[in-house]
Design a protein around this motif. Structure first.
Motif, PDB file in Angstrom:
ATOM      1  N   THR A 181       2.873   0.534   2.521  1.00  0.00           N
ATOM      2  CA  THR A 181       3.318  -0.784   2.973  1.00  0.00           C
ATOM      3  C   THR A 181       4.566  -1.188   2.189  1.00  0.00           C
ATOM      4  O   THR A 181       4.844  -0.656   1.106  1.00  0.00           O
ATOM      5  N   GLY A 182       5.299  -2.114   2.732  1.00  0.00           N
ATOM      6  CA  GLY A 182       6.484  -2.604   2.046  1.00  0.00           C
ATOM      7  C   GLY A 182       7.668  -1.670   2.125  1.00  0.00           C
ATOM      8  O   GLY A 182       8.676  -1.869   1.435  1.00  0.00           O
ATOM      9  N   VAL A 183       7.561  -0.622   2.958  1.00  0.00           N
ATOM     10  CA  VAL A 183       8.676   0.307   3.137  1.00  0.00           C
ATOM     11  C   VAL A 183       9.446  -0.117   4.385  1.00  0.00           C
ATOM     12  O   VAL A 183       8.894  -0.108   5.485  1.00  0.00           O
ATOM     13  N   PRO A 184      10.709  -0.501   4.259  1.00  0.00           N
ATOM     14  CA  PRO A 184      11.451  -1.009   5.418  1.00  0.00           C
ATOM     15  C   PRO A 184      11.889   0.092   6.373  1.00  0.00           C
ATOM     16  O   PRO A 184      12.000   1.262   5.987  1.00  0.00           O
ATOM     17  N   TRP A 190      12.088   9.635  -2.568  1.00  0.00           N
ATOM     18  CA  TRP A 190      13.387   8.996  -2.768  1.00  0.00           C
ATOM     19  C   TRP A 190      13.517   7.743  -1.905  1.00  0.00           C
ATOM     20  O   TRP A 190      13.961   6.696  -2.395  1.00  0.00           O
ATOM     21  N   TYR A 191      13.102   7.826  -0.649  1.00  0.00           N
ATOM     22  CA  TYR A 191      13.223   6.671   0.241  1.00  0.00           C
ATOM     23  C   TYR A 191      12.335   5.529  -0.236  1.00  0.00           C
ATOM     24  O   TYR A 191      12.750   4.360  -0.250  1.00  0.00           O
ATOM     25  N   THR A 192      11.118   5.847  -0.648  1.00  0.00           N
ATOM     26  CA  THR A 192      10.191   4.820  -1.117  1.00  0.00           C
ATOM     27  C   THR A 192      10.745   4.085  -2.333  1.00  0.00           C
ATOM     28  O   THR A 192      10.632   2.865  -2.450  1.00  0.00           O
ATOM     29  N   GLN A 193      11.387   4.841  -3.226  1.00  0.00           N
ATOM     30  CA  GLN A 193      11.924   4.240  -4.454  1.00  0.00           C
ATOM     31  C   GLN A 193      13.235   3.491  -4.215  1.00  0.00           C
ATOM     32  O   GLN A 193      13.543   2.525  -4.919  1.00  0.00           O
TER      33      GLN A 193
END
Length: 323
Positions: free
Chosen positions: A261-264, A222-225
């Motif tokens: 990568t690219g996950v804030p 869920w967090y990644t999306q």
């Protein structure tokens, strides 16, 4: 004078000023197109925070919740048994005999409020067991909050409602299918009851209830999306403990263990707590400590209000709601 006007006029220093800063930061975070996860520790549902929490959910000011199993179930206990609750304002004066008398009356005390076992816990058990058994017989598995969503949306409990249903945060969450994460669900009344039904054989497969590690896997996806560099996720923590520690750890897990990568990082952080920073207390840890764990960044807006969450959270939410 509106609540917000009153607060901004009188709340100018110390924890009062921190409350205003956190609320304004919350509003700015949402205004920039971001979303917010709220965590619930303590007995916030029994404190009837659902009254304003439900409104926050209705107005899309909360986009996910992490809570203890107790907060998940106690909102529904209150929904179906509110008239049987008893408030004991002199709880500090109770003797051991007074406490035993409450036990004999099946009144389970949470500070100044007693939850009635028969009207709340057992009433809900009779309903939830049917849903557990049905899933078990069909070979299906659901998370604790998903079982509650099924029950609430089925209307089966409506005959027992004793509060205005708009004041139930779980009912509002069910209507929106709000993402909920419940770490350590087994540490709750219904968690204990579920274990008992597995032991007695009423539930054949313990895995009919999805918990723990599966919740973390769900949270990771869920967090990644949901969280992107252009739309970060905020973290508003009420209390401490597992309800807060579990979800905030998803970011370092995604970075360090999954190498995504690219996950804030979390884009906003606020905590209401009266815990002190001592003896390695997580609940009392100041926000900057989380930088060292890869949860927050040095530039993440951070706020901590050292006070009673039952007082502070509704006031912050009132500002967010422009009340």
């Amino acid at each position: 004078m509106q609540v917000t006007q009153f607060l901004k006029h009188h709340f100018r220093h110390f924890n009062a000023a921190a409350l205003i800063d956190a609320a304004e930061g919350y509003k700015t975070h949402l205004a920039n197109g971001n979303k917010m996860l709220v965590t619930l520790a303590g007995a916030m549902s029994t404190a009837e925070m659902g009254i304003i929490l439900a409104e926050m959910i209705r107005q899309d000011k909360i986009h996910a919740i992490s809570c203890t199993g107790a907060n998940l179930e106690e909102d529904i206990f209150n929904l179906v048994a509110h008239d049987f609750y008893e408030r004991i304002p002199h709880y500090r004066d109770l003797t051991a005999q007074d406490e035993e008398d409450l036990l004999n009356r099946h009144m389970n005390r949470v500070t100044d409020t007693c939850i009635p076992e028969m009207e709340a816990m057992r009433r809900l058990e009779n309903t939830v067991l049917k849903f557990w058994e049905k899933a078990d017989q069909e070979g299906k598995a659901y998370f604790p909050h998903e079982f509650f969503y099924q029950i609430l949306l089925s209307g089966e409990l409506e005959q027992y409602y004793q509060i205005d249903p708009k004041n139930s945060w779980m009912l509002e969450a069910a209507k929106k299918n709000l993402p909920i994460f419940v770490p350590g669900w087994e540490d709750s009344t219904l968690g204990n009851i579920y274990a008992g039904h597995v032991i007695s054989g009423d539930i054949k497969n313990v895995h009919t209830m999805r918990t723990g590690i599966q919740y973390m896997m769900e949270l990771a996806d869920w967090y990644t999306q949901t969280a992107k560099e252009e739309s970060t996720m905020g973290f508003f923590q009420i209390g401490g403990g597992i309800a807060g520690d579990f979800p905030i750890c998803v970011v370092p897990m995604l970075h360090q263990d999954l190498q995504r990568t690219g996950v804030p990082l979390w884009g906003y952080f606020a905590q209401i707590s009266d815990s002190t920073t001592s003896y390695g207390s997580y609940s009392g840890a100041v926000p900057n400590e989380k930088i060292t764990w890869g949860k927050l960044g040095k530039d993440t807006p951070k706020y901590i209000i050292e006070s009673d969450a039952t007082i502070v959270a509704p006031l912050i939410f009132a500002i967010v709601l422009d009340m």
